[in-house]
Write an enzyme that holds these catalytic residues in place. Structure first.
Site, PDB file in Angstrom:
ATOM      1  N   LYS A  70     -20.282 -52.753 -41.237  1.00  0.00           N
ATOM      2  CA  LYS A  70     -21.246 -53.786 -41.653  1.00  0.00           C
ATOM      3  C   LYS A  70     -21.969 -54.441 -40.475  1.00  0.00           C
ATOM      4  O   LYS A  70     -23.081 -54.938 -40.634  1.00  0.00           O
ATOM      5  CB  LYS A  70     -20.545 -54.859 -42.493  1.00  0.00           C
ATOM      6  N   ASP A 106     -23.569 -59.593 -50.525  1.00  0.00           N
ATOM      7  CA  ASP A 106     -22.239 -60.138 -50.877  1.00  0.00           C
ATOM      8  C   ASP A 106     -22.345 -61.617 -51.239  1.00  0.00           C
ATOM      9  O   ASP A 106     -21.756 -62.065 -52.233  1.00  0.00           O
ATOM     10  CB  ASP A 106     -21.258 -59.993 -49.703  1.00  0.00           C
TER      11      ASP A 106
END
Ligand code: NAP
Length: 288
Positions: A70, A106
């Site tokens: 990420k 997210d």
């Protein structure tokens, strides 16, 4: 039906075999009648740059990015969305003219999951357990939604302090504090909104919570555990036993996915019954 013109997306991670995203996105693609296919791609840590160049050359419209890439993907992106910049991590890439733009869905996925359950954030005193990658996205969202205070409790205190400093600087207010997990007894509040982001309690280590003293849970009115396997974590069980409300992480996973799918296909809407069907399919898979 997938034609020769199908939009191709996928997920990169290491490992990637456990990911529910291929099942979820292909389910949505079929349910919405999209000419769309989504594939899992195992990418070794040293190969991230090559993988992004390859995906771009192969015409991939977008990618999801999971652990441990990420942050690693960030230097190779053409552009970064504001939330991804603030969080310092990317979980969704969208094809642009000269490369991929990085997003972090997210935070928005968790917000939508909480809104669906009528959980208010504005003005609330919040706790974040954990200070890893997911905690950054959660803290960013809580600060952006103007929680009154956010206290991050982490096993490694230095990481919690760094996270609090970063977010206070980013949002220009001193609302975020840091403490060790063992310091919960010193917390001043009695009525917290808590988000559990550590990996403690995740299958196969179910049955554990980052704080196991039941007295801690008497101070929590509402809680989210972003772990989605098992469906009820030990943390959620302890919250409920002490009289609070608790929700798990499956809805966050689903909504972050839908937000990504819409970034790749801006014309779509995902009806509630399709979301419900995807959810029950995922619950079935997680039970196995
Ligand atoms: P990460 O960056 O590796 O962070 C892990 C965190 O857990 C750190 O704060 C770490 O503390 C803490 N921790 C690990 N073992 C611990 C232990 N034995 N006792 C106390 N604390 C411990 O991981 P992440 O990317 O943030 O992911 C964390 C969890 O969130 C995972 O379970 C992941 O599946 C879940 N997640 C869910 C979603 C969703 O859509 N629902 C999205 C993202 C992540 P230290 O700093 O002290 O090491």
């Amino acid at each position: 039906m997938i034609s020769g013109k199908a939009m191709v997306c996928g997920v990169i991670g290491n490992p990637v075999g456990h990911s529910l995203s291929p099942m979820m996105h292909n389910f949505f693609g079929t349910a919405l009648g999209l000419d769309f296919v989504y594939v899992p791609c195992h990418v070794e840590n040293a190969d991230v740059e090559t993988a992004l160049k390859g995906a771009y050359a192969l015409g991939f419209q977008g990618l999801n990015v999971t652990v441990p890439h990420k942050q690693r993907v960030m230097p190779y992106l053409a552009e970064l969305d504001e939330a991804a910049k603030g969080i310092g991590a990317v979980n969704t890439l969208v094809r642009q003219e000269h490369g991929y733009k990085g997003y972090n869905t997210d935070a928005a996925g968790l917000l939508q999951a909480m809104e669906e359950q009528d959980v208010e954030i504005r003005g609330r005193d919040c706790l974040v357990l954990g200070a890893g990658g997911a905690a950054k996205a959660v803290s960013y969202m809580l600060m952006k939604e103007r929680a009154a205070s956010v206290t991050v409790l982490n096993r490694t205190l230095d990481k919690a302090r760094r996270l609090a400093e970063e977010m206070n600087l980013l949002f220009g207010r001193d609302a975020m504090k840091a403490a060790g997990l063992e310091d919960w007894e010193k917390l001043p509040g009695e009525d917290y909104l808590a988000v559990q982001t550590t990996s403690v309690g995740m299958y196969p280590q179910a049955g554990h919570a980052p704080i196991e003293n039941p007295a801690f849970y008497e101070r929590i009115r509402m809680a989210v555990d972003i772990i989605y396997t098992p469906a009820e974590t030990e943390f959620m069980r302890l919250v409920r036993k002490a009289g609070g409300r608790a929700m798990g992480g499956l809805d966050m996973l689903i909504y972050q996915g839908i937000i990504a799918l819409k970034l790749w296909n801006p014309q779509i809407t995902v009806p509630d019954d399709v979301v419900r069907k995807a959810r029950s399919r995922m619950e079935e898979i997680l039970k196995k």
